[in-house]
Design an enzyme around this catalytic site. Structure first.
Site, short mmCIF file in Angstrom:
data_model
loop_
_atom_site.label_atom_id
_atom_site.label_comp_id
_atom_site.label_asym_id
_atom_site.label_seq_id
_atom_site.Cartn_x
_atom_site.Cartn_y
_atom_site.Cartn_z
N PRO A 82 0.81 -1.23 0.00
CA PRO A 82 0.00 0.00 0.00
C PRO A 82 0.84 1.28 0.00
O PRO A 82 1.87 1.37 0.68
CB PRO A 82 -0.82 -0.12 1.29
CG PRO A 82 -0.92 -1.59 1.53
CD PRO A 82 0.39 -2.16 1.07
N CYS A 83 0.35 2.27 -0.75
CA CYS A 83 1.10 3.51 -0.92
C CYS A 83 0.56 4.66 -0.09
O CYS A 83 1.16 5.75 -0.06
CB CYS A 83 1.11 3.93 -2.39
SG CYS A 83 -0.51 4.46 -3.02
N ILE A 84 -0.57 4.46 0.60
CA ILE A 84 -1.29 5.60 1.19
C ILE A 84 -0.44 6.41 2.16
O ILE A 84 -0.56 7.62 2.25
CB ILE A 84 -2.58 5.10 1.88
CG1 ILE A 84 -3.45 6.28 2.29
CG2 ILE A 84 -2.27 4.20 3.07
CD1 ILE A 84 -4.86 5.90 2.70
#
Length: 376
Positions: A82-84
């Protein structure tokens, strides 16, 4: 003599676009023998396209995955974690964040595998390189280096393959005893896959970590407009009514309105994409000046959805982009949209990798390392 299939594991598999890409790699068969994601909706989309999903896809929080859950003999492990927490549009908590911190879980699982995959491929946003002033990336590289991987960092914008601006960075880790003879350990030259900021990463870490680079061909130019990617036959009710179109036009700034009017008066029909932004507390629409799409995002609200604007010959029409158009812009023209709601489909593609980018890396980087004779 035909080479043995490359056994691959797809971490954070989502809807399976990494697998879609790997199965297109020329010269060797790639078999995804294990995949994982936490979301049932993504598994459902994956299973609608890969009938063998029940045999190898584990719907589970990665924190509850053990190394022994994976089958033996995996040569390639991919991880689009995940990049959030890393994105410039996110909270910038970095690798201590609840989402992007899943990198550590991936590394822990790889550490316990015996033997470890010969190659790992990680993908994330450019913000990974600057998170906590580069300390997050340095920590991730150091963790992989301790697992006996020599590391390469690349940057590729998907616009070289599809009409979508989608810059991403990649880390390729190769077990040191598997490094090919063409791998070099000096600072790479600046190229389209290693711009100056990537070169600086190599320069910074090559004295303390095992870093390498492999020469790659130049990236293709890529399409310059949305022709062939826009869904031609959509139902009429998807196009916005006159009141909504008028509200769109009224929200445009003077510069945006001039751009809109020029396209409206043109002799040819053209397509542009638009995002809704908040400027000085006011919601406005902004039209891209070029003919490609902005970066597709996960659909968490109206501002993350992209609108399609058709202009020319005095005619204007606007609507939301469709799941099929999202699929096309992710290089997945043949992907079956059989599972989930339209918003779940948009979310799945916005959270995925562009097929053509992974296919290009597979043909030009992964295959020459894992099956050098097949790549010749």
């Amino acid at each position: 003599m035909e080479s043995a299939p490359i056994r691959a594991a797809e971490f954070f598999a989502g809807i399976g676009l990494v697998r879609t890409a790997l199965e297109r790699v020329k010269g060797a068969q790639v078999q995804v023998v294990w995949a994982n994601d936490i979301k049932q909706a993504k598994f459902d989309a994956y299973a609608a396209n890969f009938p063998d999903a029940e045999d190898h896809f584990l719907v589970r929080d990665i924190r509850k995955v053990q190394s022994q859950d994976l089958p033996a003999g995996i040569e390639l492990a991919t991880s689009s974690f995940p990049c959030i927490d890393l994105s410039l549009a996110g909270n910038r908590r970095g690798l201590v964040g609840n989402q992007s911190g899943m990198f550590w879980e991936f590394a822990k699982i790889v550490e316990g595998m015996s033997p470890r995959p010969s190659v790992v491929l990680l993908e994330n946003v450019h913000g990974f390189a600057t998170s906590h002033k580069g300390e997050d990336l340095a920590a991730a590289l150091a963790r992989l280096s301790k697992l006996n991987y020599s590391l390469d960092v690349l940057a590729i914008d998907a616009r070289h393959f599809v009409p979508q601006s989608r810059p991403r960075m990649f880390i390729v880790g190769i077990q040191k005893d598997k490094l090919p003879s063409q791998a070099r350990h000096d600072v790479p030259l600046v190229t389209d896959t290693r711009p100056p900021w990537v070169q600086a990463i190599h320069e910074k870490h090559r004295q303390t970590l095992d870093m390498h680079h492999i020469e790659l061909p130049a990236l293709p130019t890529g399409p310059q407009d949305l022709e062939g990617f826009v869904e031609a036959d959509v139902t009429a009710n998807l196009w916005w009514g006159q009141d909504r179109v008028d509200a769109f036009v009224r929200s445009l700034s003077d510069i945006q309105k001039a751009r809109f009017d020029a396209l409206l008066a043109a002799d040819a029909i053209s397509y542009r994409t638009a995002y809704r932004r908040t400027r000085q507390g006011v919601s406005v629409w902004e039209l891209r000046k070029d003919g490609i799409a902005g970066c597709l995002r996960t659909t968490g609200g109206g501002s993350s959805k992209q609108a399609l604007v058709r202009l020319g010959r005095g005619s204007k029409a606007i609507r939301w982009m469709t799941p099929r158009e999202y699929a096309n812009l992710m290089g997945a023209h043949d992907y079956k949209l059989l599972a989930g709601t339209p918003n779940q489909q948009l979310f799945g593609f916005g959270d995925a990798v562009v097929v053509d980018v992974i296919e290009w890396l597979g043909n030009n980087y992964l295959l020459p390392v894992l099956r050098p004779t097949s790549a010749e």
